[in-house]
Structure formats: structure tokens, C-alpha cells
Design a protein around this motif. Structure first.
Motif, PDB file in Angstrom:
ATOM      1  N   ASP A 106       0.722  -1.026  -0.064  1.00 50.40           N
ATOM      2  CA  ASP A 106      -0.125   0.194   0.038  1.00 50.40           C
ATOM      3  C   ASP A 106       0.691   1.202   0.295  1.00 50.40           C
ATOM      4  O   ASP A 106       0.466   2.082  -0.391  1.00 50.40           O
ATOM      5  CB  ASP A 106      -0.921   0.155   1.100  1.00 50.40           C
ATOM      6  CG  ASP A 106      -2.184  -0.966   1.432  1.00 50.40           C
ATOM      7  OD1 ASP A 106      -2.421  -1.372  -0.421  1.00 50.40           O
ATOM      8  OD2 ASP A 106      -3.202  -1.448   1.537  1.00 50.40           O
ATOM      9  N   LEU A 128     -11.647   6.891   4.166  1.00 47.47           N
ATOM     10  CA  LEU A 128     -11.900   5.422   3.199  1.00 47.47           C
ATOM     11  C   LEU A 128     -11.801   4.388   3.749  1.00 47.47           C
ATOM     12  O   LEU A 128     -12.619   3.446   3.414  1.00 47.47           O
ATOM     13  CB  LEU A 128     -10.080   5.622   2.740  1.00 47.47           C
ATOM     14  CG  LEU A 128      -9.168   6.762   2.305  1.00 47.47           C
ATOM     15  CD1 LEU A 128      -8.352   6.303   1.395  1.00 47.47           C
ATOM     16  CD2 LEU A 128      -9.677   6.165   0.920  1.00 47.47           C
ATOM     17  N   GLU A 129     -11.680   3.719   5.205  1.00 49.93           N
ATOM     18  CA  GLU A 129     -11.606   2.929   6.127  1.00 49.93           C
ATOM     19  C   GLU A 129     -13.044   2.934   6.117  1.00 49.93           C
ATOM     20  O   GLU A 129     -13.942   1.436   6.425  1.00 49.93           O
ATOM     21  CB  GLU A 129     -10.951   2.005   6.870  1.00 49.93           C
ATOM     22  CG  GLU A 129      -9.324   2.304   7.070  1.00 49.93           C
ATOM     23  CD  GLU A 129      -9.058   1.135   6.290  1.00 49.93           C
ATOM     24  OE1 GLU A 129      -9.882   0.316   6.247  1.00 49.93           O
ATOM     25  OE2 GLU A 129      -8.174   1.558   5.175  1.00 49.93           O
ATOM     26  N   ARG A 133     -14.330   2.507   1.618  1.00 51.21           N
ATOM     27  CA  ARG A 133     -13.964   1.027   1.695  1.00 51.21           C
ATOM     28  C   ARG A 133     -14.981   0.034   1.966  1.00 51.21           C
ATOM     29  O   ARG A 133     -15.388  -1.074   0.624  1.00 51.21           O
ATOM     30  CB  ARG A 133     -12.607   0.910   2.308  1.00 51.21           C
ATOM     31  CG  ARG A 133     -11.773  -0.841   2.549  1.00 51.21           C
ATOM     32  CD  ARG A 133     -10.891  -1.179   2.470  1.00 51.21           C
ATOM     33  NE  ARG A 133      -9.487  -0.347   1.517  1.00 51.21           N
ATOM     34  CZ  ARG A 133      -8.990   0.373   1.981  1.00 51.21           C
ATOM     35  NH1 ARG A 133      -8.795   0.608   2.859  1.00 51.21           N
ATOM     36  NH2 ARG A 133      -8.183   0.653   1.123  1.00 51.21           N
ATOM     37  N   ALA A 137     -15.802  -1.990  -2.000  1.00 51.52           N
ATOM     38  CA  ALA A 137     -16.291  -3.683  -1.810  1.00 51.52           C
ATOM     39  C   ALA A 137     -17.979  -4.233  -1.937  1.00 51.52           C
ATOM     40  O   ALA A 137     -17.614  -5.146  -2.697  1.00 51.52           O
ATOM     41  CB  ALA A 137     -16.092  -4.066   0.599  1.00 51.52           C
ATOM     42  N   ASP A 142     -11.760  -2.533  -4.525  1.00 48.53           N
ATOM     43  CA  ASP A 142     -10.807  -1.797  -2.734  1.00 48.53           C
ATOM     44  C   ASP A 142     -10.678  -0.625  -3.710  1.00 48.53           C
ATOM     45  O   ASP A 142     -10.808  -0.387  -4.898  1.00 48.53           O
ATOM     46  CB  ASP A 142      -9.759  -2.928  -2.530  1.00 48.53           C
ATOM     47  CG  ASP A 142      -9.862  -2.289  -0.952  1.00 48.53           C
ATOM     48  OD1 ASP A 142     -10.574  -1.347  -0.495  1.00 48.53           O
ATOM     49  OD2 ASP A 142      -8.760  -2.534  -1.048  1.00 48.53           O
TER      50      ASP A 142
END
Length: 192
Positions: A106, A128-129, A133, A137, A142
Motif C-alpha cells: 500500500d 477511506l476505511e 472502502r 467492496a 477496493d
């Protein structure tokens, strides 16, 4: 065992859901038959001769068909391969797990992050998390962070989202709008 399938915004890709964990953590993209040699499952899917990309997510596998390939013929082949793999409890990677396998980092940064922007970068990573994301997903892909400089966030789309006709719109209108709303220092999002 039953393998569910879902369409993705990318008409060349399908998302396969085996009803169990595929990757306990992280994701893995295989963009060629040579790259798939570390995974018997990915290699078997490439061996159909009609696939250009295989992506392992947390609880799904996205498969992208080669141009001109008809999913009505390919889908049963992929489902059969996945059923054989998961019923036999075969390892996902050679050696039984992902340890010791070179996974693209990454930290493949397009620009080097400035330590003075640590708070801004932490906010970007959090969004983002927690928000981006999971949505990506859901479409069989991703997203990878590739840097922040001068108000520009650099991101890479992966899996079914890689090469998807709507990925540019997703980056510019969806992700850019969200990041700009929550992190005023962000002025633009660019594909890396």
C-alpha cells in the motif's frame, strides 16, 4: 454449499460470494496468470482462458472477463471452480496462507506524504476505511491510498472497480465530494 453472484457496476466483472471469509485481512488482486501462480484458486480461474483479473476481498471474489467473453458460459465454470475450492477446504495460497507471499504494498505512493499533514492524512484514512472502502467492496473492489499533496488525494481503484466505466465518476463525484465535505483541505481526488 451455494455460491451467490452479484453484478457490479463494471459489466465485465461479476462478484462471487461463497458465504464465508475469503481473505481474513486485506485484499489481493491478480492481474495476470503469472501473478496468480501463488494462489491455486486464482490460477484455476485464470486457466479458463477467459479471465483478465481476479480479486480476493474479505468475503467475495471478483472476476473480470476478457473483452468479448460471454458471462453465460463463463459463470458456471467459475462457480464450479469456487465450489471445488471451498468444499475441499483447499488453501487460498501456496503454503496454506498468505505469509511469505509478496503482496503489492500500500506504500506504493505516487507522492510522498508530508509529516506536517499527518492530521489531514489520518482523517483521509479514517474516511477511506469507514465510509469509502465498504461501499467500494460492495461493488466487488477496493481502493488504495497513494498519497496527499497540495490538496490532492491520489487513489487507485482495484478489483471490479479497476477499469470500470463508472470508476472515474465514482472518484470525482462520490469520493471527492465526500472527502472535500469532511476534510476541507482536500481540493481534488485523482486516480493514481
Amino acid at each position: 454449499m451455494y455460491i451467490e453472484t452479484e453484478t457490479t457496476p463494471n459489466p465485465a466483472s461479476l462478484k462471487f460470494l461463497p458465504g464465508q471469509i475469503v481473505m481474513p485481512s486485506g485484499t489481493r488482486e491478480f492481474a495476470s496468470p503469472e501473478a496468480s501462480e501463488v494462489s491455486p484458486l486464482a490460477q484455476a480461474i485464470f486457466d479458463t482462458g477467459e479471465v483478465v483479473l481476479v480479486f480476493f476481498g474479505h468475503d467475495f471474489i471478483s472476476v473480470t472477463a476478457a473483452p468479448g467473453v460471454n458471462w453465460s458460459a463463463l459463470k458456471p465454470q467459475v462457480v464450479s471452480i469456487l465450489l471445488d475450492h471451498f468444499i475441499s477446504e483447499a488453501p487460498l495460497f501456496l503454503g496454506g496462507d498468505a505469509s511469505g507471499i509478496l503482496v503489492p504494498a500500500d506504500d506504493d505512493m505516487v507522492v510522498e506524504d508530508d509529516p506536517e499533514n499527518a492530521d489531514i492524512i489520518a482523517q483521509i484514512h479514517d474516511l477511506l476505511e469507514t465510509r469509502i472502502r465498504p461501499a467500494v467492496a460492495g461493488d466487488g473492489g477496493d481502493i488504495a491510498y497513494r498519497g496527499f499533496k497540495d490538496g490532492v488525494v491520489y487513489l487507485t481503484m482495484q478489483g471490479a472497480c479497476s477499469g470500470c466505466p463508472s470508476s472515474t465518476a465514482t472518484l470525482k463525484h462520490g469520493i471527492e465530494g465526500l472527502l472535500k465535505h469532511y476534510v476541507p483541505e482536500v481540493v481534488e481526488v485523482r486516480a493514481a
